[in-house]
Design a protein around this motif. Structure first.
Motif, short mmCIF file in Angstrom:
data_model
loop_
_atom_site.label_atom_id
_atom_site.label_comp_id
_atom_site.label_asym_id
_atom_site.label_seq_id
_atom_site.Cartn_x
_atom_site.Cartn_y
_atom_site.Cartn_z
N THR A 327 -2.41 2.31 -10.55
CA THR A 327 -1.44 1.35 -10.03
C THR A 327 -0.13 2.04 -9.66
O THR A 327 0.46 1.76 -8.61
CB THR A 327 -1.18 0.25 -11.08
OG1 THR A 327 -2.41 -0.41 -11.38
CG2 THR A 327 -0.16 -0.75 -10.57
N ARG A 328 0.28 2.95 -10.51
CA ARG A 328 1.55 3.65 -10.28
C ARG A 328 1.50 4.48 -9.01
O ARG A 328 2.44 4.45 -8.21
CB ARG A 328 1.87 4.54 -11.47
CG ARG A 328 3.10 5.41 -11.28
CD ARG A 328 3.31 6.32 -12.47
NE ARG A 328 4.38 7.26 -12.23
CZ ARG A 328 4.72 8.24 -13.08
NH1 ARG A 328 4.04 8.39 -14.22
NH2 ARG A 328 5.70 9.07 -12.80
N HIS A 329 0.43 5.24 -8.81
CA HIS A 329 0.39 6.19 -7.69
C HIS A 329 -0.22 5.61 -6.42
O HIS A 329 0.13 6.05 -5.31
CB HIS A 329 -0.38 7.44 -8.08
CG HIS A 329 0.31 8.27 -9.13
ND1 HIS A 329 1.49 8.94 -8.90
CD2 HIS A 329 -0.01 8.52 -10.44
CE1 HIS A 329 1.87 9.59 -10.00
NE2 HIS A 329 0.97 9.34 -10.95
N PHE A 330 -1.13 4.62 -6.57
CA PHE A 330 -1.83 4.13 -5.38
C PHE A 330 -1.46 2.70 -5.03
O PHE A 330 -2.05 2.12 -4.11
CB PHE A 330 -3.35 4.22 -5.61
CG PHE A 330 -3.89 5.62 -5.59
CD1 PHE A 330 -4.43 6.15 -4.43
CD2 PHE A 330 -3.83 6.42 -6.72
CE1 PHE A 330 -4.91 7.45 -4.41
CE2 PHE A 330 -4.30 7.71 -6.71
CZ PHE A 330 -4.85 8.24 -5.55
N GLY A 331 -0.51 2.13 -5.73
CA GLY A 331 -0.12 0.77 -5.44
C GLY A 331 0.34 0.58 -4.02
O GLY A 331 0.02 -0.42 -3.37
N GLU A 347 -7.26 6.21 5.14
CA GLU A 347 -7.43 7.52 5.79
C GLU A 347 -6.70 8.61 5.02
O GLU A 347 -7.19 9.72 4.88
CB GLU A 347 -6.92 7.45 7.23
CG GLU A 347 -7.85 6.72 8.17
CD GLU A 347 -7.41 6.86 9.61
OE1 GLU A 347 -6.18 7.04 9.83
OE2 GLU A 347 -8.26 6.79 10.50
N LEU A 348 -5.50 8.29 4.54
CA LEU A 348 -4.78 9.27 3.74
C LEU A 348 -5.57 9.62 2.48
O LEU A 348 -5.67 10.79 2.09
CB LEU A 348 -3.40 8.73 3.36
CG LEU A 348 -2.43 8.38 4.49
CD1 LEU A 348 -1.09 7.95 3.90
CD2 LEU A 348 -2.24 9.57 5.42
N GLU A 349 -6.12 8.61 1.85
CA GLU A 349 -6.86 8.80 0.61
C GLU A 349 -8.11 9.65 0.85
O GLU A 349 -8.38 10.61 0.12
CB GLU A 349 -7.24 7.43 0.05
CG GLU A 349 -7.85 7.47 -1.33
CD GLU A 349 -8.05 6.08 -1.90
OE1 GLU A 349 -8.92 5.95 -2.77
OE2 GLU A 349 -7.33 5.15 -1.48
#
Length: 460
Positions: A327-331, A347-349
């Protein structure tokens, strides 16, 4: 060419004489019949002794029975025939049921159905011989005597059918019982619930050698059809005769205890546990199940072992801390794909995940994604800006790889893997086993044929 003059084979046989109705008999015939019935009743004990002597001489399988058992059986047989003759009718369903009960009892005593059939034919012959003797004494009409013969032999043939049906039922039941025993023994080994002493003592009963090492195989089998397909594939993959393999169905997984490791997968994903003695295979089974579930979540193909999968199994472990970190990094990535106006968060992921799989080689990642290396660099930088994870730092690199693969595995949830197994067999190159198979299925560093729908294509 068809011969119109050909005679039906049934017409070549003498016409069977039907038993007449008792009420239609004339007075002399009825008197002769009743006299014969009375004489037969008087002869039950002596005839039973006569049959006992013949059984001891001509029926070797009856050595399992006592004299009293044979006498009782002979007495019951003759009394049943007398009762039918007294009412002048063909033996009915009650006598058929009696025959079936007798057959089951004799089989339980170790007497074969063939021996029982021989006994019944011998009894029928000797019973009719006694009827012939008495018929002369009571002056029974010839047609009446022949009708008794025909009906008795007709029922003797029907008795053979009853015995054959019992034989089939026993064969099926024994096969089912043997399969259940094999499955229970294998399930006890793979679950670790069977005591070591029992494994060593009973292994030989199921074609296993307690002194040697075995390999555990596990594949997904979600239906009866797929179970049979996987069973055949495992047999072919291990190049082992089916009677030397022990299959165990546990839920929607098919486990197999095999003497050798597979030379090819044969199914979409075939997990292999560490080889070991029978008493340690429950640990190998747990490894294989974990390897199978992990491979399915990450869409790996071919033969997989737990050692091949690196830290991927850890990625799928449930953890509250993992959820908080995600949640912190991918929110931001998950909220309306705010990864940028040109490139969505997905796409970034994906680009960053492939970049890390390629050991941070931008050119290799670009080749796999079919984009320019500068596009890869741009997306990785955007990933750092959005998530705060800088893959140039060791701690962020570990966290990024772990979270990216965890999200990927949880999204798939294994649903695709099950459908692949149901599609049936998969043809693999000879070198798809071992560590390379798992890595190639994910990194694409070599070609491997995989079934997609009805066709065959290479993933590169």
């Amino acid at each position: 060419m068809h011969d119109d003059t050909e005679v039906d084979s049934a017409e070549l046989w003498p016409r069977r004489r039907r038993m007449p109705e008792l009420t239609t008999l004339d007075e002399p015939s009825l008197a002769a019949l009743m006299a014969a019935v009375g004489r037969l009743r008087e002869s039950v004990d002596s005839w039973s002794e006569r049959f006992l002597a013949l059984a001891r001489q001509f029926i070797p399988g009856y050595e399992l029975l006592t004299d009293d058992e044979i006498r009782a059986s002979a007495r019951s047989f003759l009394e049943g025939e007398i009762n039918e003759l007294a009412s002048f009718r063909i033996p009915d369903a009650a006598l058929r049921e009696q025959l079936q009960v007798l057959a089951l009892r004799r089989v339980a005593q170790g007497v074969s159905i063939d021996t029982l059939s021989l006994s019944y034919r011998l009894g029928s012959r000797e019973m009719l011989a006694l009827v012939d003797e008495i018929a002369v004494e009571v002056n029974m009409p010839k047609d009446l005597l022949l009708a008794i013969h025909d009906s008795s032999w007709e029922f003797a043939n029907e008795a053979s059918t009853v015995f054959a049906r019992v034989q089939r039922e026993i064969t099926v039941e024994r096969a089912r019982f043997d399969a259940e025993r094999r499955a229970a023994f294998g399930r006890g080994i793979l679950s670790g619930t069977l005591p070591v002493d029992d494994i060593i003592r009973d292994a030989g009963l199921f074609g296993l050698d307690a002194r040697r090492d075995y390999v555990v195989l596990v594949a997904r089998a979600t239906s009866t059809a797929s179970t049979e397909a996987v069973r055949r594939a495992m047999t072919a993959a291990t190049r082992t005769a089916p009677d030397r393999l022990l299959f165990v169905k546990i839920g929607d997984q098919l486990g197999c205890i095999a003497p050798t490791a597979p030379v090819a997968a044969g199914v979409a994903v075939l997990a292999v546990g560490t080889a070991g003695p029978l008493e340690s295979l429950h640990t190998a089974f747990e490894e294989a199940v974990l390897a199978l579930e992990t491979a399915e979540r990450f869409e790996l193909h071919g033969t997989v072992r737990l050692d091949d999968l690196g830290a991927r199994p850890l990625v799928l472990a449930e953890s509250r801390a993992a959820g908080l970190l995600e949640t912190r990094h991918f929110g931001v990535l998950d909220a309306d794909e705010r990864g940028g106006p040109e490139h969505g968060g997905s796409e970034l992921e994906e680009t960053t995940r492939v970049y890390l799989e390629c050991d941070q080689q931008a050119h290799e990642a670009a080749r796999r994604l079919t984009v320019h290396p500068n596009t890869v660099r741009y997306r990785v930088n955007r990933f750092r800006e959005v998530t705060g994870l800088d893959v140039r730092r060791t701690e962020d690199l570990v966290a990024a790889w772990w979270l990216l693969n965890r999200r990927r595995g949880l999204r798939r949830g294994g649903a695709g893997a099950e459908s692949r197994v149901d599609d049936g067999l998969v043809v693999h190159s000879p070198d798809t086993g071992g560590a390379g198979a798992a890595d190639r299925g994910d990194t694409g560093t070599s070609s491997e044929p995989v079934v997609h729908g009805a066709g065959l294509e290479y993933v590169s």
